[in-house]
Design an enzyme around this catalytic site. Structure first.
Site, PDB file in Angstrom:
ATOM      1  N   PHE A 180      46.383  19.330 -22.275  1.00 34.55           N
ATOM      2  CA  PHE A 180      45.066  18.719 -22.423  1.00 34.55           C
ATOM      3  C   PHE A 180      45.206  17.339 -23.054  1.00 34.55           C
ATOM      4  CE2 PHE A 180      41.256  17.789 -24.861  1.00 34.55           C
ATOM      5  CZ  PHE A 180      40.258  18.092 -23.952  1.00 34.55           C
ATOM      6  N   SER A 181      44.520  16.384 -22.498  1.00 34.60           N
ATOM      7  CA  SER A 181      44.534  15.072 -23.160  1.00 34.60           C
ATOM      8  C   SER A 181      43.116  14.557 -23.252  1.00 34.60           C
ATOM      9  CB  SER A 181      45.413  14.085 -22.389  1.00 34.60           C
ATOM     10  OG  SER A 181      44.686  13.556 -21.308  1.00 34.60           O
ATOM     11  N   ASP A 198      29.254  24.976 -39.720  1.00 34.05           N
ATOM     12  CA  ASP A 198      29.938  24.748 -38.458  1.00 34.05           C
ATOM     13  C   ASP A 198      29.824  25.990 -37.617  1.00 34.05           C
ATOM     14  OD1 ASP A 198      30.972  22.145 -38.575  1.00 34.05           O
ATOM     15  OD2 ASP A 198      32.256  22.817 -40.218  1.00 34.05           O
TER      16      ASP A 198
END
Lengths: 710, 580
Positions: free
Chosen positions: A399-400, A329
């Protein structure tokens, strides 16, 4: 979703302290190892190791011959048979000692863990909620699927998953990390481990492991080696060693009729004694590797543990050495955990200060590291003090996933103009502006592209219908990572970066970090697909993960390392658990796997190469009375036939003791090409293995003569 | 050692190296069923054979079916050769009127020719009728060689293929080995040797008056010599090409009718090795990596060359004990020097040492000189070549599949040394493969040592030994080494045509052939099913000089370590006693 390291990488150094024992082993471990190596003489436990079992049978046989000699009817002098018998016993004991030494270190660690797993009381809930009735039971009575409550200051009684509540938990018993961690219901932090302690608040936990089958229990078992099974490669090597043993057994058994025939046809001398045959057999069969094989395997597991990695099987460690592809990652492994704001690029006609001010306002309530870095950059570069949230009449918009923006709505006192500040990804802001009839300036679009191209993330800031500019969020590639990837490439391991970034950003970071390939805009199912694809091509894939959505990929990967901070399902799908939750650990795991195989290979080569010198010592001595001409082969000029055979046997026993440190530490691994590695190891252990015993046996012979033992 | 001698060896090695590759590539075409220039002539015969045998050439089989086919076919051949010997007195082509061969000798010979050993307890010219020689010996020479080549081809496909089940069709590979490779080469070689003076007829033996009458052991005067003849050339060619080695005459390739000139000797030596070395390149071609073929061929040639030079050196050096008696062993233009006992004057020391090494390096076992008369070290070379398992160059087919087993062991340990699960040409070497490989390196030494031990421990075994001392031991060791390795050459010096040696030897030959061939096919069956592991930087290349060196070391260590004590009691001590 990106896999984020929950623990800052910089903490690795301190966190590995706990389980890492100091290099010097204490006297208690030695004492116990010696005692255990004697109890392991039980033929039942010796049967696991065919090579050493043969040595033990030889020891028993020579002991019987010695007793016979004492009573006057022996095939040779009692002192001589006795000495050989004694050293044969030492050979077995030394081999056992290497195994118990390797186990000893694990046992000490297991005891530390066992202390954490005391029998505790648990509040067994009748209903899975906090207010429900409960009864106090022992932790051993908890069954899978039960619910229990833990309050502050109490020990969590069993492994489980948080279903209600949020609490800080002290997990130092397993990780050695003293800073408490947050455990809460849902998400990736819901797994708790029995034996850890709740420091504040409370948790309702659903039990996920039967008593004795919990994480801590499994760890203890693994460390103690109680469930240690031979790995496939170890079995294959054992077959080869057994074949050698059988061949040499038939060499020695047939030597008796050969010798009888030689005596009758030469008309002189005595046939070879059974004592010498047993001595020859023990010297020829690969006792060095046979004696140390088990210790090497245990030590490999132990090295993992000292790196704070718990492998659920030796097989996994072995597979780690064969890994062809590492899926890494980006965040936390290749780059430092968080992106940092490094620059503000204003839109045409907008001042840099205005952009910085709006950006800071939009980020005040943003607790993500990126958000904080924006506040800090504005403060440091433009002297904008971080305002307190309550000082301004602002309503913060988090934040959405729908809007993919965050920001603040500010209604200054006595004014009508409402400031709607938003920051977010380019296309989200573009949609936001255009929805209000604004125009997204081309200049800003250009700087957005420019920023992406260099591997940074652009974050566009807008106020009402105006675009103010762009914030650079830059990924900081870890120092030295490029060199590590170059090393991996030399080892034949391909590195693939997994990132949620767009392809152009990913390209830039991939180039900077020096990975071989990358997967951009990756979703968990993409990861699974990629692993399958590599595996279809015959590659072995390793990855790390911590989220529940990583579990399928972890289960698919050949070497799967779960972060200890991860969810229960991730930890179950993986075959290794990293207590430090450090994704970079994968590279060390690969090296440990390779070390394990190399240590076996080098000692096998050494063991067989030793046989050449032993022949030169024993053959002339064994037939000295029948064929004195064979003394031409006594190139070491060993004093007498007795001292020659005794020296070979003593050398054979001592070499096991001398190689224990190597077996426990493992052969040092340097990432060079396979041919280089082979050449080096053949020189040291192959050629060295031929020469060393000539010197060693001669030395033992000189000492025996000096001490008048022969 | 002379320049002339080294040059003869050098020319042989050069000719071998040059011819092996084109032949190998041709054989790969044959096994991959690609068109060849022989198709117009051989194709119809091949198709007829399949039709008669009800074989569908396109139907492939797994390892078990192939192994069953191989065993069944070889058993049928064995029964036929046994019956031919037992009933030859009733059959035609028996001008000398030979009677039935004894049951134990027939058993030993039948096993011997079915297993490509060609151990001969009998003398051909005083025992076998022409029909037995042609229908029994010669036919088996072709078929046992083709069996070895077919098993190898199946094994190569096991390595060349991945994630598959079948290895090919034993019947097809055997038929094609015979028709496309062995027959054409045999015809050419037979014609050339006939031109050089090898006989080929069905006449009865010829009597000739001796120029100088002599006395036999019973002290009766001998004035006449019977000269044996027969269909020699047709049997001779395949005897060498197929690494069989069973001579038409008892004296084998030292007999002037089997190898009349230095040229025939050269051609026969070349014929013994050409297919075995060529198969390395067939392997390289079939696994689509020619370098792998070169690597195996390099390892084989290095071992072979070193052994030839050692044998030549030992034989040239002669016997110091004779020096003391005033016998001149120096090489001059008039004196071959060195140890000429048991050697043909028309071949000399270099060619005899070369032949002895080559015949034991392959599983041929034909002889052009008496190995029993070699110096201890010179005689040890053939022994050691067989102890290594006859992998350099080995019998046709069996040599290379034996070599590949050593490769797998070498790859296994080398893989550990570089910290990676071992793999060979994309196949991971796992537990089952090691089990088979271990079995394959285990059986031969155990059989040799056990049979030798039985022989030297029993009166019936000891009674047959002619020479006392370590040399007698070498003779017994040689018998079972030769038989368990399906070589068939004899050290001589032992009266082996007794029930004891016939039956023990028959068992040793059966073990040495089928106990190796079946696990070899099982190994192929395991390899063929494996997924391809593509090579990466971390993969150990198996064509580089370092690996070749390592492979040679593994062969020497595994081969030599088992036999050092036995050799110490035979040739080694004999050598030290001689030089003392």
């Amino acid at each position: 979703m990106l896999i984020q390291s929950k623990e800052p990488v910089t903490m690795t150094a301190q966190t590995t302290q706990h389980l890492k024992k100091p290099a010097g082993l204490n006297a208690a471990i030695y004492r116990r190892a010696i005692a255990d190596s004697l109890t392991k003489l039980n033929p039942k436990s010796m049967l696991r190791n065919p090579v050493m079992f043969v040595v033990e049978v030889g020891s028993v046989l020579t002991t019987a011959l010695w007793i016979q000699a004492i009573f006057g009817k022996g095939e040779a002098a009692p002192w001589y048979i006795g000495s050989i018998s004694l050293w044969l016993w030492f050979t077995v004991i030394f081999a056992n000692f290497s195994e118990t030494m390797a186990e000893g270190r694990g046992k000490a660690q297991a005891e530390a863990l066992r202390r954490a797993r005391q029998d505790t009381r648990a509040k067994l809930l009748h209903d899975p909620r906090r207010g429900a009735e409960f009864e106090i039971v022992s932790s051993t009575e908890l069954r899978e699927g039960n619910y229990f409550l833990v309050d502050a200051g109490e020990i969590i009684a069993a492994d489980g998953e948080v279903v209600e509540g949020i609490a800080s938990v002290d997990e130092s018993a397993i990780t050695g990390e003293s800073a408490p961690v947050i455990r809460e219901s849902g998400g990736d932090r819901s797994a708790v481990t029995g034996g850890t302690k709740v420091l504040s608040d409370w948790l309702v936990i659903r039990v996920t492991a039967e008593p004795g089958g919990g994480f801590l229990d499994r760890m203890i078992k693994l460390i103690e080696g109680a469930k240690r099974q031979k790995t496939p490669n170890e079995i294959a090597l054992n077959i080869l060693l057994a074949a050698f043993t059988i061949i040499f057994l038939s060499v020695c058994v047939t030597l008796l009729p050969f010798s009888l025939f030689a005596v009758s046809t030469a008309g002189q001398g005595m046939p070879i004694t059974v004592t010498v045959l047993v001595a020859l057999l023990v010297c020829l069969i690969p006792t060095t590797i046979g004696g140390l094989l088990s210790a090497i395997g245990i030590a490999g597991m132990d090295r993992m543990i000292r790196h704070n990695v718990i492998a659920t099987s030796g097989r996994a460690i072995e597979a780690a050495g064969d890994v062809d592809v590492l899926l890494l990652d980006k965040t936390g492994t290749i780059t430092l955990g968080n992106r940092m704001a490094t620059e503000f690029t204003p839109a045409p006609g907008i001042s840099r200060e205005r952009l910085a001010d709006a950006a800071q306002l939009a980020s005040l309530a943003d607790e993500t590291p990126e958000g904080r870095s924006i506040v800090i950059l504005a403060k440091e570069k433009y002297g904008l003090r971080g305002r307190e949230i309550h000082e301004i009449a602002a309503q913060f918009v988090p934040f959405s996933a729908q809007t993919r923006m965050s920001g603040a709505d500010i209604q200054p006192d006595g004014m009508n103009g409402k400031r709607i500040i938003r920051k977010g990804a380019t296309d989200a802001i573009k949609a936001f502006i255009e929805q209000q009839g604004g125009i997204f300036p081309t200049a800003v679009l250009q700087s957005v592209q420019e920023i992406s191209r260099v591997g940074a993330t652009p974050l566009v800031v807008a106020e009402n219908r105006d675009v103010l500019g762009v914030i650079h969020l830059k990924d900081i590639v870890k120092g030295g990572i490029k060199e590590r990837f170059a090393h991996l490439r030399k080892m034949g391991i391909k590195t693939v970066m997994i990132t949620g970034d767009n392809p152009s950003t990913a390209t830039a970071i991939a180039a900077e970090a020096g990975v071989d390939d990358f997967l951009a805009e990756a979703k968990p199912e993409d990861k699974l697909k990629l692993i399958r694809e590599y595996q279809r091509g015959g590659r072995l894939v390793a990855m790390t993960g911590d989220g529940t959505n990583d579990a399928p990929a972890l289960a698919q990967a050949d070497v799967a390392v779960a972060m200890n901070t991860g969810t229960q399902s991730a930890r179950e799908a993986a075959n290794m658990i990293d207590l430090d939750s450090n994704p970079t650990k994968l590279m060390e795991i690969v090296e440990i796997g390779k070390q394990l195989l190399m240590t076996r290979g080098t000692l096998t080569t050494f063991s067989i190469a030793n046989d050449v010198a032993k022949y030169f010592a024993i053959i002339p001595a064994a037939f000295a009375t029948t064929y004195p001409a064979l003394n031409a082969l006594n190139i070491m000029k060993l004093a007498t036939p007795e001292s020659a055979i005794l020296s070979a046997v003593i050398f054979n026993a001592l070499i096991i003791i001398m190689l224990i440190p190597l077996a426990l530490k493992g052969v040092k691994y340097k990432p060079v090409s396979a041919v280089h590695l082979l050449r080096k190891h053949l020189l040291i252990y192959g050629v060295g293995g031929i020469i060393a015993p000539f010197i060693g046996i001669k030395l033992v012979d000189l000492i025996l003569v000096a001490l008048h033992w022969v | 050692m002379t320049f002339n001698g080294i040059a003869q060896i050098g020319i042989y090695l050069a000719a071998l190296l040059i011819l092996a590759k084109p032949l190998g590539i041709f054989m790969a075409r044959v096994y991959q069923r690609e068109p060849t220039f022989l198709d117009p002539i051989v194709g119809p015969i091949e198709r007829l054979i399949y039709r008669l045998g009800k074989v569908n050439p396109d139907q492939e089989m797994d390892w078990k079916d192939n192994a069953a086919a191989m065993l069944l076919f070889n058993f049928a051949g064995l029964v036929l050769v046994y019956a031919l010997q037992r009933f030859q007195q009733f059959l035609p082509l028996n001008p000398q009127g030979f009677g039935s061969v004894s049951p134990d000798s027939s058993f030993s010979t039948a096993v011997s020719f079915a297993t490509n050993t060609n151990w001969q307890g009998y003398s051909g010219e005083t025992t076998m009728t022409y029909l037995t020689q042609m229908m029994g010996m010669t036919v088996q020479n072709f078929l046992s060689a083709a069996t070895g080549m077919a098993v190898l081809t199946l094994f190569i496909r096991g390595i060349a293929r991945h994630s598959a089940k079948t290895l090919g069709n034993f019947w097809v590979d055997m038929t094609r080995s015979t028709l496309y490779i062995l027959l054409p080469l045999s015809i050419i070689l037979a014609l050339v040797t006939v031109e050089q003076g090898v006989v080929q007829n069905f006449s009865s033996y010829v009597s000739a008056s001796l120029l100088q009458p002599t006395n036999d052991t019973a002290n009766t005067k001998v004035t006449e010599q019977v000269i044996a003849t027969g269909p020699v050339a047709s049997q001779l060619a395949i005897k060498h090409l197929g690494t069989n080695g069973g001579g038409f005459f008892n004296a084998n390739a030292s007999h002037p009718y089997e190898s009349p000139t230095p040229l025939t000797d050269f051609l026969l030596t070349l014929a013994e090795t050409i297919i075995a070395l060529g198969l390395c390149h067939t392997f390289g071609k079939m696994v689509r990596d020619g370098r792998q073929g070169w690597a195996l061929s390099a390892a084989m040639m290095i071992i072979l060359t070193a052994a030839i030079m050692l044998a030549y050196y030992a034989e040239s050096a002669g016997n110091p004990k004779l020096q003391a008696l005033g016998i001149d062993q120096h090489t001059t233009s008039m004196n071959p020097g060195g140890n000429m006992e048991g050697k043909e004057v028309r071949f000399g020391i270099a060619k005899s040492a070369l032949f002895a090494t080559v015949t034991t390096a392959t599983s041929c076992g034909a002889v052009n000189s008496m190995h029993d008369s070699f110096t201890p070290l010179g005689g040890m070379v053939p022994l050691v070549m067989m102890h290594l398992g006859e992998v350099a160059l080995g019998g046709v087919g069996s040599g290379l599949y034996g070599m590949l087993v050593f490769v797998i062991v070498a790859v296994f340990v080398a893989g550990l040394l570089v910290g990676r699960t071992p793999e060979y040409l994309g196949h991971k070497i796992e537990t089952y493969d090691m089990k088979m490989a271990a079995l394959l390196i285990l059986i031969m030494p155990m059989a040799v040592l056990a049979f030798t031990a039985i022989a030297v421990a029993t009166d019936v075994g000891k009674a047959a030994i002619a020479n006392p001392g370590p040399h007698g031991f070498s003779e017994i060791l040689y018998i079972f080494t030769s038989q368990a390795n399906n070589n068939g050459s004899a050290f001589a010096g032992v009266s082996v045509n007794t029930p004891f040696y016939n039956i023990m030897g028959g068992l040793a030959m059966l073990i040495g052939r089928y106990w190796l061939a079946v696990p070899t096919l099982a190994l192929a069956g395991s390899l063929v099913g494996k997924k391809l592991v593509p090579p990466s930087e971390g993969t150990l290349p198996t064509h580089v000089p370092l690996f070749i060196f390592w492979l040679i070391a593994v062969i020497l260590i595994v081969g030599a370590l088992n036999f050092i004590p036995a050799l110490a009691l035979g040739p080694i001590v004999e050598h030290f006693m001689m030089v003392q």
